[in-house]
Design a protein around this motif. Structure first.
Motif, PDB file in Angstrom:
ATOM      1  N   VAL A 183      -9.617  17.667  -1.242  1.00 26.48           N
ATOM      2  CA  VAL A 183      -8.185  17.968  -1.285  1.00 26.48           C
ATOM      3  C   VAL A 183      -7.377  16.690  -1.498  1.00 26.48           C
ATOM      4  N   GLU A 184      -6.474  16.743  -2.492  1.00 26.95           N
ATOM      5  CA  GLU A 184      -5.559  15.622  -2.744  1.00 26.95           C
ATOM      6  C   GLU A 184      -4.122  16.065  -2.483  1.00 26.95           C
ATOM      7  N   LYS A 185      -3.346  15.193  -1.882  1.00 22.50           N
ATOM      8  CA  LYS A 185      -1.900  15.419  -1.741  1.00 22.50           C
ATOM      9  C   LYS A 185      -1.231  14.594  -2.833  1.00 22.50           C
ATOM     10  N   ARG A 186      -0.629  15.284  -3.794  1.00 24.06           N
ATOM     11  CA  ARG A 186      -0.142  14.585  -4.980  1.00 24.06           C
ATOM     12  C   ARG A 186       1.381  14.726  -5.101  1.00 24.06           C
ATOM     13  N   GLU A 187       2.042  13.609  -5.373  1.00 26.63           N
ATOM     14  CA  GLU A 187       3.494  13.631  -5.569  1.00 26.63           C
ATOM     15  C   GLU A 187       3.815  14.171  -6.957  1.00 26.63           C
ATOM     16  N   VAL A 188       4.818  15.019  -7.031  1.00 30.22           N
ATOM     17  CA  VAL A 188       5.248  15.581  -8.308  1.00 30.22           C
ATOM     18  C   VAL A 188       6.767  15.440  -8.447  1.00 30.22           C
ATOM     19  N   THR A 189       7.221  15.529  -9.682  1.00 30.14           N
ATOM     20  CA  THR A 189       8.661  15.540  -9.959  1.00 30.14           C
ATOM     21  C   THR A 189       9.047  16.960 -10.363  1.00 30.14           C
ATOM     22  N   VAL A 190       9.916  17.558  -9.544  1.00 24.01           N
ATOM     23  CA  VAL A 190      10.330  18.935  -9.842  1.00 24.01           C
ATOM     24  C   VAL A 190      11.595  18.921 -10.696  1.00 24.01           C
ATOM     25  N   GLY A 191      11.725  19.956 -11.534  1.00 25.09           N
ATOM     26  CA  GLY A 191      12.912  20.094 -12.368  1.00 25.09           C
ATOM     27  C   GLY A 191      13.733  21.289 -11.940  1.00 25.09           C
ATOM     28  N   LYS A 192      13.960  22.191 -12.853  1.00 24.57           N
ATOM     29  CA  LYS A 192      14.781  23.370 -12.571  1.00 24.57           C
ATOM     30  C   LYS A 192      13.959  24.445 -11.861  1.00 24.57           C
ATOM     31  N   THR A 193      14.665  25.395 -11.270  1.00 26.93           N
ATOM     32  CA  THR A 193      14.005  26.496 -10.577  1.00 26.93           C
ATOM     33  C   THR A 193      14.692  27.817 -10.890  1.00 26.93           C
ATOM     34  N   ASP A 194      13.896  28.878 -10.935  1.00 24.17           N
ATOM     35  CA  ASP A 194      14.435  30.233 -11.087  1.00 24.17           C
ATOM     36  C   ASP A 194      14.387  30.980  -9.763  1.00 24.17           C
ATOM     37  N   ASN A 195      14.231  30.209  -8.667  1.00 23.31           N
ATOM     38  CA  ASN A 195      14.133  30.730  -7.296  1.00 23.31           C
ATOM     39  C   ASN A 195      12.812  31.448  -7.035  1.00 23.31           C
ATOM     40  N   ILE A 196      11.898  31.373  -7.982  1.00 23.69           N
ATOM     41  CA  ILE A 196      10.533  31.865  -7.786  1.00 23.69           C
ATOM     42  C   ILE A 196       9.545  30.734  -8.038  1.00 23.69           C
ATOM     43  N   ASN A 197       9.824  29.973  -9.094  1.00 23.94           N
ATOM     44  CA  ASN A 197       8.973  28.839  -9.470  1.00 23.94           C
ATOM     45  C   ASN A 197       9.805  27.575  -9.650  1.00 23.94           C
ATOM     46  N   TYR A 198       9.117  26.446  -9.532  1.00 25.25           N
ATOM     47  CA  TYR A 198       9.694  25.152  -9.906  1.00 25.25           C
ATOM     48  C   TYR A 198       9.130  24.739 -11.260  1.00 25.25           C
ATOM     49  N   GLU A 199       9.971  24.135 -12.075  1.00 24.65           N
ATOM     50  CA  GLU A 199       9.479  23.412 -13.247  1.00 24.65           C
ATOM     51  C   GLU A 199       8.932  22.078 -12.739  1.00 24.65           C
ATOM     52  N   ILE A 200       7.717  21.711 -13.166  1.00 24.69           N
ATOM     53  CA  ILE A 200       7.117  20.430 -12.776  1.00 24.69           C
ATOM     54  C   ILE A 200       7.189  19.498 -13.982  1.00 24.69           C
ATOM     55  N   LYS A 201       7.957  18.442 -13.828  1.00 21.89           N
ATOM     56  CA  LYS A 201       8.183  17.531 -14.957  1.00 21.89           C
ATOM     57  C   LYS A 201       7.110  16.451 -15.049  1.00 21.89           C
ATOM     58  N   SER A 202       6.495  16.103 -13.907  1.00 23.52           N
ATOM     59  CA  SER A 202       5.407  15.116 -13.927  1.00 23.52           C
ATOM     60  C   SER A 202       4.576  15.273 -12.659  1.00 23.52           C
ATOM     61  N   GLY A 203       3.312  14.824 -12.740  1.00 29.43           N
ATOM     62  CA  GLY A 203       2.425  14.848 -11.573  1.00 29.43           C
ATOM     63  C   GLY A 203       1.308  15.857 -11.680  1.00 29.43           C
ATOM     64  N   LEU A 204       1.407  16.787 -12.609  1.00 29.19           N
ATOM     65  CA  LEU A 204       0.373  17.805 -12.788  1.00 29.19           C
ATOM     66  C   LEU A 204      -0.008  17.913 -14.257  1.00 29.19           C
ATOM     67  N   GLU A 205      -1.238  18.314 -14.487  1.00 29.12           N
ATOM     68  CA  GLU A 205      -1.728  18.561 -15.833  1.00 29.12           C
ATOM     69  C   GLU A 205      -2.273  19.990 -15.912  1.00 29.12           C
ATOM     70  N   VAL A 206      -2.259  20.529 -17.111  1.00 29.28           N
ATOM     71  CA  VAL A 206      -2.832  21.858 -17.314  1.00 29.28           C
ATOM     72  C   VAL A 206      -4.301  21.832 -16.895  1.00 29.28           C
ATOM     73  N   GLY A 207      -4.712  22.820 -16.099  1.00 29.56           N
ATOM     74  CA  GLY A 207      -6.091  22.893 -15.624  1.00 29.56           C
ATOM     75  C   GLY A 207      -6.271  22.408 -14.205  1.00 29.56           C
ATOM     76  N   ASP A 208      -5.319  21.629 -13.678  1.00 31.92           N
ATOM     77  CA  ASP A 208      -5.397  21.225 -12.268  1.00 31.92           C
ATOM     78  C   ASP A 208      -5.445  22.459 -11.381  1.00 31.92           C
ATOM     79  N   LYS A 209      -6.178  22.322 -10.256  1.00 30.98           N
ATOM     80  CA  LYS A 209      -6.306  23.450  -9.332  1.00 30.98           C
ATOM     81  C   LYS A 209      -5.419  23.211  -8.113  1.00 30.98           C
ATOM     82  N   LEU A 210      -4.433  24.087  -7.938  1.00 31.82           N
ATOM     83  CA  LEU A 210      -3.473  23.954  -6.841  1.00 31.82           C
ATOM     84  C   LEU A 210      -3.921  24.755  -5.634  1.00 31.82           C
TER      85      LEU A 210
END
Length: 356
Positions: free
Chosen positions: A313-340
């Motif tokens: 398990v890794e605790k990773r810092e991310v940069t969040v962007g906009k939200t639709d109150n269900i999801n956050y847009e992640i602007k940096s810190g994650l890549e496609v295929g990462d397992k959350l």
């Protein structure tokens, strides 16, 4: 011999207790191997995100028309009543034709007066030429003729387009009716109010904290219980008021916003509808459910828990962007295929190893 056995048993018990204590101490001070049976894991992918604001709205007519008599007099026959639907050009009522006849008689009288004033002027001018009348008398005759001509013109103008029938200027529904058979009316009395049902709009009050994101032309999805199941109406914001008012409902200043409807929308004036006003659309971006993101408000940082190499398990810092109150847009810190990992219950900590 028996004493030695007892001594040996006591020592063994102490060793076992000490061993258990050591295991507990070790497990409490080092990262554990945790069963993944109850873990909620989500693979990172790119999706589209609609940013929208949901609000209740009311269907209103864009136009309400007041209908007055074309001539004063007595109502002969009323054809439409309160609540009736009418088409544009439909005869709402007929007036007694004597009203029209009276107006024609008045025009004829005015025309005769003009003729008489002309004759009077000609006679005075003849007398003036031989000294039988003064110049001032001639001028008075001229003024009298001008006044009579103006009266005739006014009478003709007021009769232009007059009809004993009162017709509806729009298609709609009669919401007020003050007409009845044999009722005497004048031209200042309102007979009907007709709500135009062909040209409709939806009006909503939007808090100023939200309306700042909305603009004329923003896409709107409209839902109503009066529409067939699953039916949605697509429209756009047609007008945003430049004036705000205070709303007790939102405890905020609100701005009136209008959405114009196409004809034959299936909606009716006065009904309540649900609006989803889309003010932004993000395409092909990484999004993460709100529950997966840990916010450290004091440090102004955001984190997610990721299942890394060797299931650590890794605790990773991310940069969040906009939200639709269900999801956050992640602007940096994650890549496609990462397992959350969903760690809302704090079940996992950094360094834990997950096993299946």
């Amino acid at each position: 011999m028996l004493k030695n056995k007892k001594r040996f048993a006591i020592i063994a018990i102490f060793v076992i207790i000490a061993g258990i204590s050591l295991v507990k101490f070790t497990s409490s001070t080092s990262n554990a191997t945790v069963s993944v049976a109850n873990a909620e894991i989500k693979e990172v992918e790119k999706t589209n995100m609609l940013l929208k604001y949901d609000v209740d709205g009311t269907v209103e007519s864009e136009k309400e028309v007041l209908v007055f008599p074309t001539v004063p007099g007595k109502v002969k026959k009323v054809y439409y009543r309160l609540g009736d639907e009418v088409e544009k050009g439909a005869i709402l009522l007929d007036m007694d034709s004597s009203s029209i006849e009276d107006i024609k008689i008045n025009i004829d009288k005015a025309a005769l007066t003009v003729s008489q004033r002309k004759k009077d002027l000609v006679d005075l001018q003849a007398l003036y030429s031989v000294g039988g009348a003064s110049k001032s008398e001639v001028e008075q005759a001229k003024n009298a003729l001008r006044l009579s001509e103006l009266d005739l013109k006014s009478a003709k103008n007021s009769s232009s387009g007059l009809s004993s029938s009162v017709v509806s200027p729009v298609s709609g529904v009669i919401t007020e009716s003050n007409a009845d058979d044999n009722l005497k009316v004048d031209q200042g009395k309102q007979l009907f109010k007709i709500v135009d049902v062909e040209n409709l709009k939806v009006t909503a009050e939007i808090p100023n904290s939200k309306v700042k994101n909305i603009k004329v032309g923003s896409k709107v999805i409209i839902k109503s219980d009066s529409l067939p199941d699953g039916t949605k109406i697509e429209a756009t914001v047609s007008d945003i008021s430049k004036i705000s008012t205070l709303s007790t409902k939102f405890n905020d200043s609100v701005t009136k916003t209008n959405v114009k409807l196409e004809k034959n929308s299936g909606l009716k004036p006065g009904e309540k509808v649900k609006l989803s006003i889309i003010y932004d659309e993000l395409n092909d971006v990484i999004t993460v459910p709100l529950l997966y993101v840990e916010i450290d408000a004091a440090a102004n940082k955001s984190y997610v828990y990721v299942l890394g190499k060797n299931n650590i398990v890794e605790k990773r810092e991310v940069t969040v962007g906009k939200t639709d109150n269900i999801n956050y847009e992640i602007k940096s810190g994650l890549e496609v295929g990462d397992k959350l990992l969903n760690n809302v219950s704090k079940q996992f900590k950094e360094g834990d190893k997950l096993k299946w």
